[in-house]
Design a protein around this motif. Structure first.
Motif, PDB file in Angstrom:
ATOM      1  N   LEU A  82      27.448   2.560 -71.242  1.00  0.00           N
ATOM      2  CA  LEU A  82      28.491   2.658 -70.214  1.00  0.00           C
ATOM      3  C   LEU A  82      28.965   1.297 -69.722  1.00  0.00           C
ATOM      4  CD1 LEU A  82      27.146   5.592 -68.022  1.00  0.00           C
ATOM      5  CD2 LEU A  82      29.026   5.635 -69.666  1.00  0.00           C
ATOM      6  N   VAL A  83      28.067   0.348 -69.563  1.00  0.00           N
ATOM      7  CA  VAL A  83      28.420  -0.934 -68.957  1.00  0.00           C
ATOM      8  C   VAL A  83      28.976  -1.917 -69.972  1.00  0.00           C
ATOM      9  CG1 VAL A  83      27.470  -2.946 -67.768  1.00  0.00           C
ATOM     10  CG2 VAL A  83      26.846  -0.659 -67.029  1.00  0.00           C
ATOM     11  N   HIS A  84      28.326  -2.050 -71.125  1.00  0.00           N
ATOM     12  CA  HIS A  84      28.730  -3.100 -72.063  1.00  0.00           C
ATOM     13  C   HIS A  84      29.867  -2.695 -72.984  1.00  0.00           C
ATOM     14  CE1 HIS A  84      25.650  -5.784 -70.751  1.00  0.00           C
ATOM     15  NE2 HIS A  84      24.733  -4.846 -70.900  1.00  0.00           N
ATOM     16  N   ARG A  85      30.008  -1.412 -73.244  1.00  0.00           N
ATOM     17  CA  ARG A  85      31.075  -0.983 -74.147  1.00  0.00           C
ATOM     18  C   ARG A  85      32.445  -1.269 -73.548  1.00  0.00           C
ATOM     19  NH1 ARG A  85      31.730   5.171 -75.103  1.00  0.00           N
ATOM     20  NH2 ARG A  85      32.435   4.915 -72.999  1.00  0.00           N
ATOM     21  N   ASP A  86      32.593  -0.933 -72.294  1.00  0.00           N
ATOM     22  CA  ASP A  86      33.887  -1.116 -71.646  1.00  0.00           C
ATOM     23  C   ASP A  86      33.978  -2.413 -70.856  1.00  0.00           C
ATOM     24  OD1 ASP A  86      34.697   1.334 -72.638  1.00  0.00           O
ATOM     25  OD2 ASP A  86      33.927   2.411 -70.896  1.00  0.00           O
ATOM     26  N   VAL A  88      32.354  -3.188 -68.025  1.00  0.00           N
ATOM     27  CA  VAL A  88      32.452  -2.830 -66.615  1.00  0.00           C
ATOM     28  C   VAL A  88      31.808  -3.911 -65.763  1.00  0.00           C
ATOM     29  CG1 VAL A  88      31.755  -1.131 -64.897  1.00  0.00           C
ATOM     30  CG2 VAL A  88      32.444  -0.382 -67.160  1.00  0.00           C
ATOM     31  N   ASP A  89      32.498  -4.306 -64.713  1.00  0.00           N
ATOM     32  CA  ASP A  89      31.977  -5.307 -63.776  1.00  0.00           C
ATOM     33  C   ASP A  89      32.156  -4.810 -62.342  1.00  0.00           C
ATOM     34  OD1 ASP A  89      31.219  -7.231 -65.650  1.00  0.00           O
ATOM     35  OD2 ASP A  89      33.249  -8.050 -65.762  1.00  0.00           O
ATOM     36  N   GLY A  90      31.578  -5.554 -61.438  1.00  0.00           N
ATOM     37  CA  GLY A  90      31.790  -5.292 -60.022  1.00  0.00           C
ATOM     38  C   GLY A  90      31.097  -4.049 -59.514  1.00  0.00           C
ATOM     39  N   TRP A  91      31.808  -3.340 -58.629  1.00  0.00           N
ATOM     40  CA  TRP A  91      31.209  -2.189 -57.948  1.00  0.00           C
ATOM     41  C   TRP A  91      30.932  -1.033 -58.898  1.00  0.00           C
ATOM     42  CZ3 TRP A  91      33.394   2.615 -57.799  1.00  0.00           C
ATOM     43  CH2 TRP A  91      34.743   2.710 -58.159  1.00  0.00           C
ATOM     44  N   LYS A  92      31.704  -0.923 -59.987  1.00  0.00           N
ATOM     45  CA  LYS A  92      31.451   0.156 -60.942  1.00  0.00           C
ATOM     46  C   LYS A  92      30.105  -0.040 -61.642  1.00  0.00           C
ATOM     47  CE  LYS A  92      36.249   1.278 -61.961  1.00  0.00           C
ATOM     48  NZ  LYS A  92      37.276   1.321 -63.012  1.00  0.00           N
ATOM     49  N   ILE A  96      26.978   2.522 -61.392  1.00  0.00           N
ATOM     50  CA  ILE A  96      26.332   3.089 -62.583  1.00  0.00           C
ATOM     51  C   ILE A  96      24.842   2.779 -62.572  1.00  0.00           C
ATOM     52  CG2 ILE A  96      26.148   2.852 -65.094  1.00  0.00           C
ATOM     53  CD1 ILE A  96      29.222   2.496 -65.118  1.00  0.00           C
ATOM     54  N   THR A  97      24.496   1.541 -62.238  1.00  0.00           N
ATOM     55  CA  THR A  97      23.092   1.141 -62.193  1.00  0.00           C
ATOM     56  C   THR A  97      22.334   1.930 -61.126  1.00  0.00           C
ATOM     57  OG1 THR A  97      23.705  -1.075 -62.936  1.00  0.00           O
ATOM     58  CG2 THR A  97      21.539  -0.833 -61.926  1.00  0.00           C
ATOM     59  N   ALA A  98      22.937   2.116 -59.958  1.00  0.00           N
ATOM     60  CA  ALA A  98      22.276   2.853 -58.872  1.00  0.00           C
ATOM     61  C   ALA A  98      22.069   4.318 -59.236  1.00  0.00           C
ATOM     62  CB  ALA A  98      23.096   2.734 -57.593  1.00  0.00           C
ATOM     63  N   VAL A  99      23.082   4.951 -59.810  1.00  0.00           N
ATOM     64  CA  VAL A  99      22.966   6.364 -60.204  1.00  0.00           C
ATOM     65  C   VAL A  99      21.889   6.533 -61.269  1.00  0.00           C
ATOM     66  CG1 VAL A  99      24.175   8.235 -61.404  1.00  0.00           C
ATOM     67  CG2 VAL A  99      25.297   7.021 -59.532  1.00  0.00           C
TER      68      VAL A  99
END
Length: 122
Positions: A82-86, A88-92, A96-99
């Motif tokens: 989820l994070v590295h493919r797109d 994603v930075d910042g609050w997203k 994702i990490t918190a969930v």
């Protein structure tokens, strides 16, 4: 499929741990299925019989090790995808990490409760 693997960050210890946990899970599951299908194929395999055999600290420890390994492997894989493919930075990324951290804790707590019930240790 190739896109999934290309999304992983291949540097550092997490990449190595992802590979080690995958190998561990495959070996444990293969050993489990080997014992289940080839060694005990003629035996009556029931839930009560299996639970009675698992009522030791050894089996409890193995179940917890498998639970922790599978949880890390799955959550780390989902996080990387989820994070590295797109990118994603910042609050997203934080969300994702918190969930995923909360989901990991829930999985581990429920898995420990199940392991304790199955082994009748407490």
């Amino acid at each position: 499929m190739a896109e999934h693997y290309s999304s992983f960050d291949r540097s550092g210890r997490k990449w190595l741990l992802q590979r080690i946990t995958a190998a561990f899970l495959v070996v444990v599951l293969a050993f489990h299925f080997f014992l289940l299908h080839f060694v005990n194929h003629a035996a009556d395999v029931t839930f009560a019989g299996t639970s009675a055999r698992m009522s030791t600290w050894t089996y409890f420890s193995l179940m917890v090790l498998f639970l922790l390994t599978a949880t890390f492997h799955g959550v780390n894989g989902i996080h990387n995808t989820l994070v590295h493919r797109d990118g994603v930075d910042g609050w997203k990324r934080t969300a994702i990490t918190a969930v995923l951290a909360v989901a990991s804790l829930v999985l581990i707590v429920q898995g420990l409760r199940t392991a304790l019930v199955w082994t009748n240790l407490f």
